[in-house]
Design a protein around this motif. Structure first.
Motif, mmCIF file in Angstrom:
data_model
loop_
_atom_site.group_PDB
_atom_site.id
_atom_site.type_symbol
_atom_site.label_atom_id
_atom_site.label_comp_id
_atom_site.label_asym_id
_atom_site.label_seq_id
_atom_site.Cartn_x
_atom_site.Cartn_y
_atom_site.Cartn_z
ATOM 1 N N GLU A 97 0.833 -1.191 0.000
ATOM 2 C CA GLU A 97 0.000 0.000 0.000
ATOM 3 C C GLU A 97 0.874 1.250 0.000
ATOM 4 O O GLU A 97 2.006 1.234 0.476
ATOM 5 C CB GLU A 97 -0.957 0.014 1.192
ATOM 6 C CG GLU A 97 -0.275 0.209 2.529
ATOM 7 C CD GLU A 97 -1.249 0.406 3.677
ATOM 8 O OE1 GLU A 97 -2.220 1.176 3.524
ATOM 9 O OE2 GLU A 97 -1.016 -0.202 4.722
ATOM 10 N N VAL A 98 0.315 2.309 -0.537
ATOM 11 C CA VAL A 98 0.951 3.621 -0.500
ATOM 12 C C VAL A 98 0.091 4.479 0.404
ATOM 13 O O VAL A 98 -1.125 4.551 0.232
ATOM 14 C CB VAL A 98 1.020 4.243 -1.920
ATOM 15 C CG1 VAL A 98 1.654 5.615 -1.862
ATOM 16 C CG2 VAL A 98 1.775 3.332 -2.866
ATOM 17 N N LYS A 99 0.712 5.110 1.402
ATOM 18 C CA LYS A 99 -0.092 5.945 2.291
ATOM 19 C C LYS A 99 0.632 7.242 2.620
ATOM 20 O O LYS A 99 1.855 7.312 2.551
ATOM 21 C CB LYS A 99 -0.497 5.196 3.553
ATOM 22 C CG LYS A 99 0.571 4.951 4.551
ATOM 23 C CD LYS A 99 -0.046 4.245 5.766
ATOM 24 C CE LYS A 99 0.777 4.483 6.992
ATOM 25 N NZ LYS A 99 0.197 3.918 8.187
ATOM 26 N N LYS A 100 -0.170 8.230 2.971
ATOM 27 C CA LYS A 100 0.378 9.536 3.328
ATOM 28 C C LYS A 100 0.850 9.487 4.775
ATOM 29 O O LYS A 100 0.063 9.470 5.695
ATOM 30 C CB LYS A 100 -0.653 10.635 3.158
ATOM 31 C CG LYS A 100 -0.089 12.018 3.443
ATOM 32 C CD LYS A 100 -1.043 13.091 3.030
ATOM 33 C CE LYS A 100 -0.562 14.474 3.343
ATOM 34 N NZ LYS A 100 0.678 14.854 2.761
ATOM 35 N N SER A 101 2.146 9.399 4.923
ATOM 36 C CA SER A 101 2.791 9.379 6.232
ATOM 37 C C SER A 101 4.273 9.499 5.947
ATOM 38 O O SER A 101 4.774 8.924 4.997
ATOM 39 C CB SER A 101 2.493 8.073 6.960
ATOM 40 O OG SER A 101 3.327 7.958 8.087
ATOM 41 N N ASP A 102 4.970 10.253 6.762
ATOM 42 C CA ASP A 102 6.405 10.334 6.541
ATOM 43 C C ASP A 102 7.118 9.105 7.092
ATOM 44 O O ASP A 102 8.242 8.831 6.734
ATOM 45 C CB ASP A 102 6.998 11.613 7.113
ATOM 46 C CG ASP A 102 6.715 11.795 8.595
ATOM 47 O OD1 ASP A 102 6.196 10.854 9.223
ATOM 48 O OD2 ASP A 102 7.016 12.868 9.115
ATOM 49 N N GLY A 103 6.449 8.354 7.965
ATOM 50 C CA GLY A 103 7.034 7.150 8.516
ATOM 51 C C GLY A 103 8.099 7.388 9.561
ATOM 52 O O GLY A 103 8.647 6.450 10.124
#
Length: 160
Positions: A97-103
């Protein structure tokens, strides 16, 4: 569609923080040597500290992530730690998955993180790719989330 991406730490706050810590430290050591506070062998201390600082700076400036996502799968390199291409076919990937978060908060900050179950390759971006395989979970920073999501959707359509 092929997505190629290259991320590194050059020009980031980490590079500037290291420079702003190293230069005053070296200047302080040189001043202490010049006024005689380091003794006759003080130049050796300066050379050792300079060598350590130069090595650390060089290592951090050479850490990078090269990511390639295409119809054949996902491949990445992360010199100087992973010099060869590590490749994953879509069939080997259990979930992605691709998600909006800098991690950065979830996976421990910028750079390369290794643990028994997770490999994280994080740089200063707003999106991450989270990939689960049978052995490990991989986390990659990305600046091209739409393109990578498009390729992932192609994989899912080809499986059906």
């Amino acid at each position: 569609m092929v997505v190629n991406e290259r991320l590194d730490l050059r020009g980031t706050i980490i590079m500037w923080a290291i420079i702003l810590l190293e230069i005053p430290t070296l200047l302080l050591l040189i001043v202490l040597y010049a006024v005689g506070q380091l003794g006759d062998d003080g130049w050796q201390v300066i050379l050792i500290v300079f060598g350590i600082m130069l090595s650390a700076f060089t290592l951090l400036m050479n850490i990078r992530l090269i990511l390639r996502v295409d119809s054949y799968g996902l491949a990445f390199q992360s010199p100087p730690f992973v010099n060869g291409w590590k490749k994953f076919k879509p069939e080997e990937i259990l979930s992605i998955e691709v998600k909006k978060s800098d991690g950065l908060m979830d996976y421990g900050g910028p750079g390369v993180r290794f643990s028994r179950t997770i490999r994280a390759y994080l740089f200063y971006t707003d999106y991450i790719v989270i990939m689960q395989t049978a052995q490990k979970k991989y986390v990659f920073s990305t600046q091209k989330p739409e393109e990578i999501q498009h390729v992932i959707d192609e994989w899912k359509n080809n499986k059906l």
